[in-house]
Design an enzyme around this catalytic site. Structure first.
Site, PDB file in Angstrom:
ATOM      1  N   ASP A  51     -28.201 -29.555  34.493  1.00 39.11           N
ATOM      2  CA  ASP A  51     -29.126 -28.339  34.133  1.00 39.11           C
ATOM      3  C   ASP A  51     -29.597 -28.508  32.656  1.00 39.11           C
ATOM      4  O   ASP A  51     -28.635 -27.856  31.882  1.00 39.11           O
ATOM      5  CB  ASP A  51     -28.447 -27.242  34.732  1.00 39.11           C
ATOM      6  CG  ASP A  51     -29.240 -26.011  34.744  1.00 39.11           C
ATOM      7  OD1 ASP A  51     -30.087 -25.730  35.560  1.00 39.11           O
ATOM      8  OD2 ASP A  51     -29.279 -25.209  33.598  1.00 39.11           O
ATOM      9  N   TYR A  56     -34.179 -24.958  25.901  1.00 37.70           N
ATOM     10  CA  TYR A  56     -32.909 -25.426  25.296  1.00 37.70           C
ATOM     11  C   TYR A  56     -32.992 -26.387  24.128  1.00 37.70           C
ATOM     12  O   TYR A  56     -32.139 -26.671  23.426  1.00 37.70           O
ATOM     13  CB  TYR A  56     -31.629 -26.215  26.281  1.00 37.70           C
ATOM     14  CG  TYR A  56     -31.350 -25.280  27.446  1.00 37.70           C
ATOM     15  CD1 TYR A  56     -31.720 -23.901  27.549  1.00 37.70           C
ATOM     16  CD2 TYR A  56     -30.788 -25.759  28.614  1.00 37.70           C
ATOM     17  CE1 TYR A  56     -31.429 -23.140  28.644  1.00 37.70           C
ATOM     18  CE2 TYR A  56     -30.505 -24.987  29.486  1.00 37.70           C
ATOM     19  CZ  TYR A  56     -30.802 -23.502  29.777  1.00 37.70           C
ATOM     20  OH  TYR A  56     -30.468 -22.814  30.686  1.00 37.70           O
ATOM     21  N   LYS A  85     -36.866 -26.121  33.374  1.00 40.48           N
ATOM     22  CA  LYS A  85     -37.180 -24.922  33.542  1.00 40.48           C
ATOM     23  C   LYS A  85     -38.594 -24.647  32.837  1.00 40.48           C
ATOM     24  O   LYS A  85     -38.720 -25.159  31.707  1.00 40.48           O
ATOM     25  CB  LYS A  85     -36.155 -23.783  33.162  1.00 40.48           C
ATOM     26  CG  LYS A  85     -34.854 -23.973  33.920  1.00 40.48           C
ATOM     27  CD  LYS A  85     -33.817 -22.983  33.779  1.00 40.48           C
ATOM     28  CE  LYS A  85     -32.464 -23.466  34.186  1.00 40.48           C
ATOM     29  NZ  LYS A  85     -31.821 -24.119  33.082  1.00 40.48           N
ATOM     30  N   HIS A 118     -37.918 -20.038  34.779  1.00 38.61           N
ATOM     31  CA  HIS A 118     -37.111 -19.593  33.818  1.00 38.61           C
ATOM     32  C   HIS A 118     -36.675 -18.239  34.058  1.00 38.61           C
ATOM     33  O   HIS A 118     -35.332 -17.855  34.112  1.00 38.61           O
ATOM     34  CB  HIS A 118     -37.019 -20.081  32.505  1.00 38.61           C
ATOM     35  CG  HIS A 118     -35.751 -20.369  31.595  1.00 38.61           C
ATOM     36  ND1 HIS A 118     -35.756 -21.381  30.922  1.00 38.61           N
ATOM     37  CD2 HIS A 118     -34.544 -19.538  31.743  1.00 38.61           C
ATOM     38  CE1 HIS A 118     -34.318 -21.278  30.316  1.00 38.61           C
ATOM     39  NE2 HIS A 118     -33.807 -20.185  30.910  1.00 38.61           N
ATOM     40  N   TYR A 217     -25.013 -19.392  37.056  1.00 37.91           N
ATOM     41  CA  TYR A 217     -24.680 -19.736  35.719  1.00 37.91           C
ATOM     42  C   TYR A 217     -23.606 -18.812  35.037  1.00 37.91           C
ATOM     43  O   TYR A 217     -23.528 -17.488  35.690  1.00 37.91           O
ATOM     44  CB  TYR A 217     -26.194 -19.818  34.891  1.00 37.91           C
ATOM     45  CG  TYR A 217     -26.980 -18.670  34.839  1.00 37.91           C
ATOM     46  CD1 TYR A 217     -26.608 -17.692  33.630  1.00 37.91           C
ATOM     47  CD2 TYR A 217     -28.132 -18.479  35.267  1.00 37.91           C
ATOM     48  CE1 TYR A 217     -27.273 -16.382  33.291  1.00 37.91           C
ATOM     49  CE2 TYR A 217     -28.842 -17.222  34.730  1.00 37.91           C
ATOM     50  CZ  TYR A 217     -28.516 -16.325  33.909  1.00 37.91           C
ATOM     51  OH  TYR A 217     -29.280 -15.324  33.511  1.00 37.91           O
ATOM     52  N   HIS A 223     -21.971 -18.654  27.324  1.00 41.62           N
ATOM     53  CA  HIS A 223     -21.774 -19.347  25.929  1.00 41.62           C
ATOM     54  C   HIS A 223     -21.718 -18.342  24.935  1.00 41.62           C
ATOM     55  O   HIS A 223     -21.574 -18.734  23.872  1.00 41.62           O
ATOM     56  CB  HIS A 223     -23.178 -20.048  25.943  1.00 41.62           C
ATOM     57  CG  HIS A 223     -24.450 -19.196  26.157  1.00 41.62           C
ATOM     58  ND1 HIS A 223     -24.920 -18.087  25.231  1.00 41.62           N
ATOM     59  CD2 HIS A 223     -25.165 -19.130  27.218  1.00 41.62           C
ATOM     60  CE1 HIS A 223     -25.884 -17.629  25.911  1.00 41.62           C
ATOM     61  NE2 HIS A 223     -26.128 -18.270  27.150  1.00 41.62           N
TER      62      HIS A 223
HETATM   63  P1  NDP Z   1     -20.473 -21.099  31.051  1.00 41.26           P
HETATM   64  O1  NDP Z   1     -20.126 -20.129  31.726  1.00 41.26           O
HETATM   65  O2  NDP Z   1     -20.519 -22.198  32.015  1.00 41.26           O
HETATM   66  O3  NDP Z   1     -19.368 -21.501  29.918  1.00 41.26           O
HETATM   67  C1  NDP Z   1     -19.231 -21.010  28.759  1.00 41.26           C
HETATM   68  C2  NDP Z   1     -18.273 -21.589  27.979  1.00 41.26           C
HETATM   69  O4  NDP Z   1     -16.789 -21.720  28.429  1.00 41.26           O
HETATM   70  C3  NDP Z   1     -18.686 -22.793  27.354  1.00 41.26           C
HETATM   71  O5  NDP Z   1     -19.256 -22.555  25.832  1.00 41.26           O
HETATM   72  C4  NDP Z   1     -17.465 -23.581  27.106  1.00 41.26           C
HETATM   73  O6  NDP Z   1     -17.150 -24.047  25.808  1.00 41.26           O
HETATM   74  C5  NDP Z   1     -16.305 -22.849  27.736  1.00 41.26           C
HETATM   75  N1  NDP Z   1     -15.824 -23.484  29.139  1.00 41.26           N
HETATM   76  C6  NDP Z   1     -16.059 -24.701  29.706  1.00 41.26           C
HETATM   77  N2  NDP Z   1     -15.126 -25.041  30.574  1.00 41.26           N
HETATM   78  C7  NDP Z   1     -13.865 -24.267  30.175  1.00 41.26           C
HETATM   79  C8  NDP Z   1     -12.750 -24.105  30.955  1.00 41.26           C
HETATM   80  N3  NDP Z   1     -12.576 -24.905  31.783  1.00 41.26           N
HETATM   81  N4  NDP Z   1     -11.984 -23.327  30.459  1.00 41.26           N
HETATM   82  C9  NDP Z   1     -12.317 -22.563  29.310  1.00 41.26           C
HETATM   83  N5  NDP Z   1     -13.440 -22.306  28.778  1.00 41.26           N
HETATM   84  C10 NDP Z   1     -14.125 -23.375  29.224  1.00 41.26           C
HETATM   85  O7  NDP Z   1     -21.844 -21.092  30.071  1.00 41.26           O
HETATM   86  P2  NDP Z   1     -23.160 -20.841  30.259  1.00 41.26           P
HETATM   87  O8  NDP Z   1     -23.335 -19.451  30.067  1.00 41.26           O
HETATM   88  O9  NDP Z   1     -23.749 -21.734  29.193  1.00 41.26           O
HETATM   89  O10 NDP Z   1     -23.693 -21.241  31.535  1.00 41.26           O
HETATM   90  C11 NDP Z   1     -23.602 -22.496  32.120  1.00 41.26           C
HETATM   91  C12 NDP Z   1     -25.316 -23.139  32.223  1.00 41.26           C
HETATM   92  O11 NDP Z   1     -26.232 -22.669  33.103  1.00 41.26           O
HETATM   93  C13 NDP Z   1     -25.905 -23.354  30.738  1.00 41.26           C
HETATM   94  O12 NDP Z   1     -25.544 -24.404  29.937  1.00 41.26           O
HETATM   95  C14 NDP Z   1     -27.395 -23.498  31.169  1.00 41.26           C
HETATM   96  O13 NDP Z   1     -27.432 -24.902  31.629  1.00 41.26           O
HETATM   97  C15 NDP Z   1     -27.545 -22.495  32.434  1.00 41.26           C
HETATM   98  N6  NDP Z   1     -28.003 -21.250  32.268  1.00 41.26           N
HETATM   99  C16 NDP Z   1     -29.099 -20.725  32.541  1.00 41.26           C
HETATM  100  C17 NDP Z   1     -29.694 -19.423  32.527  1.00 41.26           C
HETATM  101  C18 NDP Z   1     -30.890 -19.193  33.177  1.00 41.26           C
HETATM  102  O14 NDP Z   1     -31.370 -18.223  32.555  1.00 41.26           O
HETATM  103  N7  NDP Z   1     -31.367 -19.692  34.009  1.00 41.26           N
HETATM  104  C19 NDP Z   1     -28.954 -18.758  31.437  1.00 41.26           C
HETATM  105  C20 NDP Z   1     -27.349 -19.198  30.950  1.00 41.26           C
HETATM  106  C21 NDP Z   1     -27.039 -20.401  31.382  1.00 41.26           C
HETATM  107  P3  NDP Z   1     -16.917 -25.506  25.220  1.00 41.26           P
HETATM  108  O15 NDP Z   1     -18.142 -26.197  25.328  1.00 41.26           O
HETATM  109  O16 NDP Z   1     -16.142 -25.202  24.171  1.00 41.26           O
HETATM  110  O17 NDP Z   1     -16.022 -26.021  26.379  1.00 41.26           O
END
Ligand code: NDP
Length: 324
Positions: A51, A56, A85, A118, A217, A223
């Site tokens: 995704d 981004y 998106k 988006h 998400y 994030h």
């Molecule tokens: P997530 O909720 O998926 O992850 C948040 C954070 O958790 C990451 O930065 C990561 O840090 C950490 N993490 C990952 N795996 C674990 C784990 N197993 N245990 C503990 N911590 C963990 O992040 P997003 O808010 O980015 O959402 C995911 C995706 O959704 C985005 O990357 C994007 O592709 C999409 N999205 C879409 C949006 C929209 O408007 N359509 C808005 C927001 C997101 P680290 O990298 O250090 O592991």
């Protein structure tokens, strides 16, 4: 389910979407090369759904990663499900196809699997990703989302995307599309913030009734980019109930948070740029939460939203004025 479509859901247009996706958004200060490295690891460990978005600003790197994994024989293009998106400065219908072509050019791919609006709230058209006035106020625009949708349908007809969908729409906005005169394709999905603190049960029920997949998400607490995220909302993965359930299954809270969605018919995205956590996040198909676990996680719903889109509260298409 045949092997080719293992761990996938059939969309309302006949294509298949893998139920676990790899998220690629990172705040602007994270080097884009990290997204490329992480995407390669994700493909190596088994992720097939990736995704991303024009917003981004990593599509060049993600495209390189995907093409490298195709070239080294790990996957074929057909096995990858790639989502991009349409950014909100391109919602005017005449800007839609050029925006997708721009993404494809950066990716160096012939087509994407899914093209999403988006957000329903348009910003002023132009080259600025986030147009603001001199006082720093976001410059918004009003574009009828049904006209944008018709332009997405044309992108599908032109073969530039296999499927079309939306993101951050409430159920009334979905209805606007579904009830649009001369609708050609229904959105295959609505990608929204969704996790145990905001489980979206009403929106999920609505989407299921219309054969629209809900894609979650920020399933792992987001994030936490301070530009977009309310930092006062508690960190989901520190939630005691999630931790107890994780311990009972000898899993991590992150794995439980992802598995929860898979068992309620939600496609879930997981972002990590850390090799260990990328691997961990893919290990969610070999355990099962009990009905009691599911009920306990359902009980965590607090309507806590990490990304409130506060810049757009006064816009007629602000999605969160509706209950769902
Ligand atoms: P997530 O909720 O998926 O992850 C948040 C954070 O958790 C990451 O930065 C990561 O840090 C950490 N993490 C990952 N795996 C674990 C784990 N197993 N245990 C503990 N911590 C963990 O992040 P997003 O808010 O980015 O959402 C995911 C995706 O959704 C985005 O990357 C994007 O592709 C999409 N999205 C879409 C949006 C929209 O408007 N359509 C808005 C927001 C997101 P680290 O990298 O250090 O592991």
């Amino acid at each position: 389910m045949d092997r080719k479509h293992k761990h996938s859901v059939k969309l309302n247009d006949g294509h298949y979407m893998p139920v676990l996706g790899f998220g690629t958004y990172a705040p602007a200060d994270v080097p884009k090369s990290k997204a490329a490295e992480a995407t390669k690891v994700a493909i190596d460990v088994g992720f097939r759904h990736i995704d991303s978005a024009y917003f981004y600003q990593n599509e060049k790197e993600i495209g390189e990663a995907i093409r490298e994994k195709i070239a080294d024989g790990t996957v074929t293009r057909e096995e990858i499900f790639y989502t991009t998106k349409l950014w909100v400065t391109f919602l005017r219908p005449e800007l839609v196809r050029p925006a997708l072509e721009r993404s494809l050019k950066k990716l160096q791919l012939d087509y994407v699997d899914l093209f999403l609006i988006h957000m329903p709230v348009a910003m002023k058209a132009g080259e600025e990703l986030i147009p603001k006035d001199a006082s720093g106020k976001f410059l918004l625009d009003i574009v009828d989302i049904r006209d944008t949708w018709a332009a997405l349908e044309k992108c599908k007809d032109a073969g530039l995307t296999r499927s079309v969908g939306v993101s951050n729409f409430n159920h009334k906005q979905l209805e606007m599309i579904l009830n649009k005169p001369e609708l050609k394709y229904k959105p295959v999905c609505n990608q929204v913030e969704c996790h145990p603190y905001l489980n979206q049960s009403k929106l999920l029920e609505f989407c299921k009734s219309k054969d629209i997949v809900l894609v979650a998400y920020s399933a792992l607490a987001s994030h936490r980019d301070p530009n977009w995220i309310d930092k006062d909302i508690p960190h989901l993965l520190e939630e005691p109930i999630l931790n107890t359930i994780a311990k009972n299954h000898n899993r991590t809270p992150g794995q439980v948070a992802l598995r929860y969605h898979l068992q309620r018919g939600v496609v879930v995205l997981a972002k990590s740029f850390n090799e260990k956590r990328i691997k961990e996040n893919f290990q969610v198909f070999d355990f099962k939460l009990t009905p009691e676990d599911m009920r306990a996680i359902d009980g965590l719903n607090r309507n806590f939203r990490y990304a409130k889109l506060e810049h757009a509260v006064d816009h007629p298409y602000y999605p969160y004025s509706e209950e769902f």
